[in-house]
Write a protein that holds these residues in place. Structure first.
Motif, PDB file in Angstrom:
ATOM      1  N   CYS A 177       0.925  -1.189  -0.658  1.00 36.56           N
ATOM      2  CA  CYS A 177       0.016  -0.107  -0.035  1.00 36.56           C
ATOM      3  C   CYS A 177       0.637   1.521  -0.187  1.00 36.56           C
ATOM      4  O   CYS A 177       2.203   1.104   0.468  1.00 36.56           O
ATOM      5  CB  CYS A 177      -0.879   0.149   0.814  1.00 36.56           C
ATOM      6  N   ASP A 178       0.512   2.320  -0.423  1.00 30.70           N
ATOM      7  CA  ASP A 178       0.963   3.363   0.234  1.00 30.70           C
ATOM      8  C   ASP A 178      -0.026   4.266   0.847  1.00 30.70           C
ATOM      9  O   ASP A 178      -0.113   3.779   1.667  1.00 30.70           O
ATOM     10  CB  ASP A 178       0.333   4.602  -1.253  1.00 30.70           C
ATOM     11  N   GLY A 179       1.659   5.036   1.785  1.00 37.30           N
ATOM     12  CA  GLY A 179       1.282   5.444   3.143  1.00 37.30           C
ATOM     13  C   GLY A 179       3.382   6.115   3.706  1.00 37.30           C
ATOM     14  O   GLY A 179       4.128   5.817   2.834  1.00 37.30           O
ATOM     15  N   MET A 180       3.383   6.465   4.812  1.00 39.09           N
ATOM     16  CA  MET A 180       4.033   6.633   5.678  1.00 39.09           C
ATOM     17  C   MET A 180       4.830   5.717   6.335  1.00 39.09           C
ATOM     18  O   MET A 180       3.836   4.739   7.051  1.00 39.09           O
ATOM     19  CB  MET A 180       3.974   7.742   6.520  1.00 39.09           C
ATOM     20  N   LEU A 181       5.953   5.684   5.692  1.00 39.59           N
ATOM     21  CA  LEU A 181       7.096   4.250   5.987  1.00 39.59           C
ATOM     22  C   LEU A 181       7.222   4.558   7.922  1.00 39.59           C
ATOM     23  O   LEU A 181       7.713   4.990   8.173  1.00 39.59           O
ATOM     24  CB  LEU A 181       8.144   3.320   5.942  1.00 39.59           C
ATOM     25  N   ASP A 182       6.461   3.523   9.087  1.00 37.52           N
ATOM     26  CA  ASP A 182       6.572   4.141  10.076  1.00 37.52           C
ATOM     27  C   ASP A 182       7.938   3.219  10.566  1.00 37.52           C
ATOM     28  O   ASP A 182       9.053   3.757  11.286  1.00 37.52           O
ATOM     29  CB  ASP A 182       5.515   3.442  11.289  1.00 37.52           C
ATOM     30  N   TRP A 183       7.836   1.849  10.368  1.00 39.56           N
ATOM     31  CA  TRP A 183       9.461   0.943  11.040  1.00 39.56           C
ATOM     32  C   TRP A 183       9.158   0.260   9.876  1.00 39.56           C
ATOM     33  O   TRP A 183       8.327  -0.749   9.541  1.00 39.56           O
ATOM     34  CB  TRP A 183       9.552   0.964  12.539  1.00 39.56           C
ATOM     35  N   ILE A 184      10.264  -0.524   9.720  1.00 38.94           N
ATOM     36  CA  ILE A 184      10.687  -1.704   9.128  1.00 38.94           C
ATOM     37  C   ILE A 184      11.671  -2.328  10.142  1.00 38.94           C
ATOM     38  O   ILE A 184      12.833  -2.244  10.843  1.00 38.94           O
ATOM     39  CB  ILE A 184      11.391  -1.555   7.930  1.00 38.94           C
ATOM     40  N   GLY A 185      11.376  -3.804  10.559  1.00 38.94           N
ATOM     41  CA  GLY A 185      12.788  -4.437  11.340  1.00 38.94           C
ATOM     42  C   GLY A 185      12.783  -5.812  11.483  1.00 38.94           C
ATOM     43  O   GLY A 185      11.978  -6.184  10.157  1.00 38.94           O
ATOM     44  N   GLY A 186      13.562  -6.300  12.191  1.00 35.49           N
ATOM     45  CA  GLY A 186      13.991  -8.416  11.447  1.00 35.49           C
ATOM     46  C   GLY A 186      15.101  -8.309  10.702  1.00 35.49           C
ATOM     47  O   GLY A 186      15.329  -8.455  10.180  1.00 35.49           O
ATOM     48  N   VAL A 187      15.598  -7.210  10.131  1.00 31.35           N
ATOM     49  CA  VAL A 187      16.870  -7.288   9.058  1.00 31.35           C
ATOM     50  C   VAL A 187      17.661  -7.762   9.501  1.00 31.35           C
ATOM     51  O   VAL A 187      18.810  -8.596   9.083  1.00 31.35           O
ATOM     52  CB  VAL A 187      16.868  -5.590   9.056  1.00 31.35           C
ATOM     53  N   PHE A 227       4.803   5.869  -2.514  1.00 34.66           N
ATOM     54  CA  PHE A 227       3.864   6.340  -3.310  1.00 34.66           C
ATOM     55  C   PHE A 227       4.765   5.388  -4.663  1.00 34.66           C
ATOM     56  O   PHE A 227       5.371   5.404  -4.957  1.00 34.66           O
ATOM     57  CB  PHE A 227       4.371   7.783  -4.164  1.00 34.66           C
ATOM     58  N   ARG A 228       3.460   3.995  -4.698  1.00 33.23           N
ATOM     59  CA  ARG A 228       4.356   3.177  -5.481  1.00 33.23           C
ATOM     60  C   ARG A 228       3.606   3.653  -7.031  1.00 33.23           C
ATOM     61  O   ARG A 228       2.476   4.368  -7.575  1.00 33.23           O
ATOM     62  CB  ARG A 228       2.932   1.868  -5.172  1.00 33.23           C
ATOM     63  N   LYS A 229       4.675   2.847  -7.632  1.00 32.64           N
ATOM     64  CA  LYS A 229       3.827   3.454  -8.983  1.00 32.64           C
ATOM     65  C   LYS A 229       4.039   2.395  -9.998  1.00 32.64           C
ATOM     66  O   LYS A 229       4.182   2.633 -10.739  1.00 32.64           O
ATOM     67  CB  LYS A 229       5.347   4.503  -9.974  1.00 32.64           C
ATOM     68  N   GLY A 230       4.595   1.320  -9.933  1.00 31.28           N
ATOM     69  CA  GLY A 230       4.699  -0.065 -10.588  1.00 31.28           C
ATOM     70  C   GLY A 230       5.473  -0.448 -11.571  1.00 31.28           C
ATOM     71  O   GLY A 230       5.162  -1.336 -12.249  1.00 31.28           O
ATOM     72  N   ASP A 231       6.606  -0.116 -11.079  1.00 29.43           N
ATOM     73  CA  ASP A 231       8.161   0.162 -11.565  1.00 29.43           C
ATOM     74  C   ASP A 231       8.634  -0.762 -10.059  1.00 29.43           C
ATOM     75  O   ASP A 231       8.384  -0.670  -8.459  1.00 29.43           O
ATOM     76  CB  ASP A 231       8.724   1.412 -12.093  1.00 29.43           C
TER      77      ASP A 231
END
Length: 406
Positions: free
Chosen positions: A328-338, A361-365
């Motif tokens: 989905c589009d939106g604000m990336l709050d966090w990303i974990g498990g890296v 913002f997804r553009k399909g590429d």
């Protein structure tokens, strides 16, 4: 004695840092010339030398390289970015350095001209037409027969590329491409192509030598997002020979064969069909190093500076990568498990392309990808299992943008 310098025109998210580090390992001082050095974040992180210069202006580039020659011995000029690779050839010609043929690169980077040349050389390609307005796109799609692929005649990373399965989708994507939502570097020219159906592969070549073939899985239509790839691909001997033979025909027809090339195929019922010839390294050259011990970036630089390269296999494993796409589009709050994923046995790298508090913002590429996991093991099944375990460990949260009226 002046320092030996390698000039890099621009950079890329995938390969720019690889070129910088490979140059340093070879005892060279990498200097990036860019219209906006700040767009290449690794330059600041690695404390790399860079100069701001209009990379679309050959005279400005010649002037800057001439200035640098007062301090450095410039032993080579190259780039990981396709958009400026023809200019690299012009610069190499000016300074009498090894480099690609700029005319061949320029022809290859225009997908319509590339199609025309390959067709003249009897290379198997999809049926195609070129259009500059909506009426011609509609007519071309009807001639070829639905579904069709619509794409800009010049572009990379699947930007603006879409599968159109009916006339409404053709009209919708034509509107998207022509009405200002797609950024054109020249007057709009849309390529309409037959949808070649079959498994997707690309072959890595250096000079006229095939290094290996990679098999890719794509996400669901209508976009062409590379989700996963395995190197080397699982092919029969005949399939591999056919792809290699068609690849060499591409190089001959297009006047390529100096430096790196990667060629995309669909393996159809009528055999390998060429989707695209790219006169550069693939966006992810690391699997060749993990699987075969061949560092394609380093070997390319050796060619650029006039040294002898080594394309011999050191070992044979199964390498692969998985791209992480948001849903989905939106604000990336966090990303974990890296860190947990990176610690798994067999994982070679977990690389993130974005940081928390980044708007999505997804553009399909393929620039939509949040990151990439690379792994290696003795066999394909094990490598796929490692990639899946790593993916399962990584999670993120995206807060959707508020809708109008909220």
């Amino acid at each position: 004695m002046p320092k030996r310098a390698l000039i890099l025109l621009e950079g890329t998210r995938a390969n720019g840092l690889l070129y910088v580090r490979a140059a340093q390992r070879l005892g060279l001082n990498p200097i990036t010339l860019s219209s906006d050095p700040a767009q290449h974040g690794y330059l600041a992180t690695e404390s790399c030398e860079a100069s701001r210069v209009d990379t679309n202006n050959l005279d400005a580039l010649i002037s800057e390289c001439s200035r640098l020659r007062a301090t450095y011995e410039i032993v080579g000029i190259t780039s990981a970015q396709e958009a400026v690779y023809a200019t690299v050839g012009e610069l190499c010609r000016h300074f009498n350095l090894p480099g690609p043929n700029p005319e061949s690169i320029r022809r290859c980077c225009d997908k319509f001209i590339q199609r025309e040349i390959l067709a003249e050389g009897n290379v198997p390609i999809p049926a195609y037409r070129l259009a500059a307005n909506a009426a011609d796109v509609k007519s071309a799609a009807a001639e070829i027969g639905l579904p069709v692929v619509l794409k800009p005649a010049v572009g990379i990373n699947s930007k603006g590329v879409r599968l159109c399965r009916d006339v409404d989708e053709v009209a919708e994507h034509t509107t998207y491409l022509l009405d200002g939502k797609h950024i054109w570097r020249s007057p709009p020219r849309i390529l309409i192509e037959e949808f070649a159906q079959g498994h997707h592969y690309w072959i890595h070549l250096m000079g006229n030598e095939a290094i290996g073939i990679e098999g890719a899985d794509l996400g669901p239509p209508p976009y062409f997002l590379f989700r996963e790839a395995i190197f080397p691909a699982q092919l029969t001997d005949d399939e591999q020979k056919n792809i290699e033979g068609v690849s060499l025909s591409c190089l001959r027809a297009l006047g390529l064969g100096w430096g790196p090339t990667n060629i995309e195929f669909r393996l159809t019922k009528r055999g390998p069909v060429v989707i695209e010839v790219n006169p550069r390294l693939a966006g992810h050259p690391q699997p060749a190093q993990l699987a075969y011990g061949i560092d394609l970036v380093t070997e390319h630089i050796k060619l650029v500076i006039g040294s002898e390269w080594n394309l011999n296999k050191r070992h044979s494993y199964a390498a692969g990568w998985r791209s992480l796409f948001p849903d989905c589009d939106g604000m990336l709050d966090w990303i974990g498990g890296v860190s947990q994923a990176a610690a798994l046995s067999g994982v070679a790298e977990v690389k993130l392309h974005v940081k928390p508090e980044t708007p999505i913002f997804r553009k399909g590429d393929n620039i939509d990808s949040l990151g990439l996991i690379t792994a290696v093991s003795p066999d394909v099944a094990q490598t796929k299992a490692i990639l899946q375990r790593a993916v399962d460990l990584i999670d993120w949260s995206i807060t959707p943008f508020p809708t109008i009226g909220e």
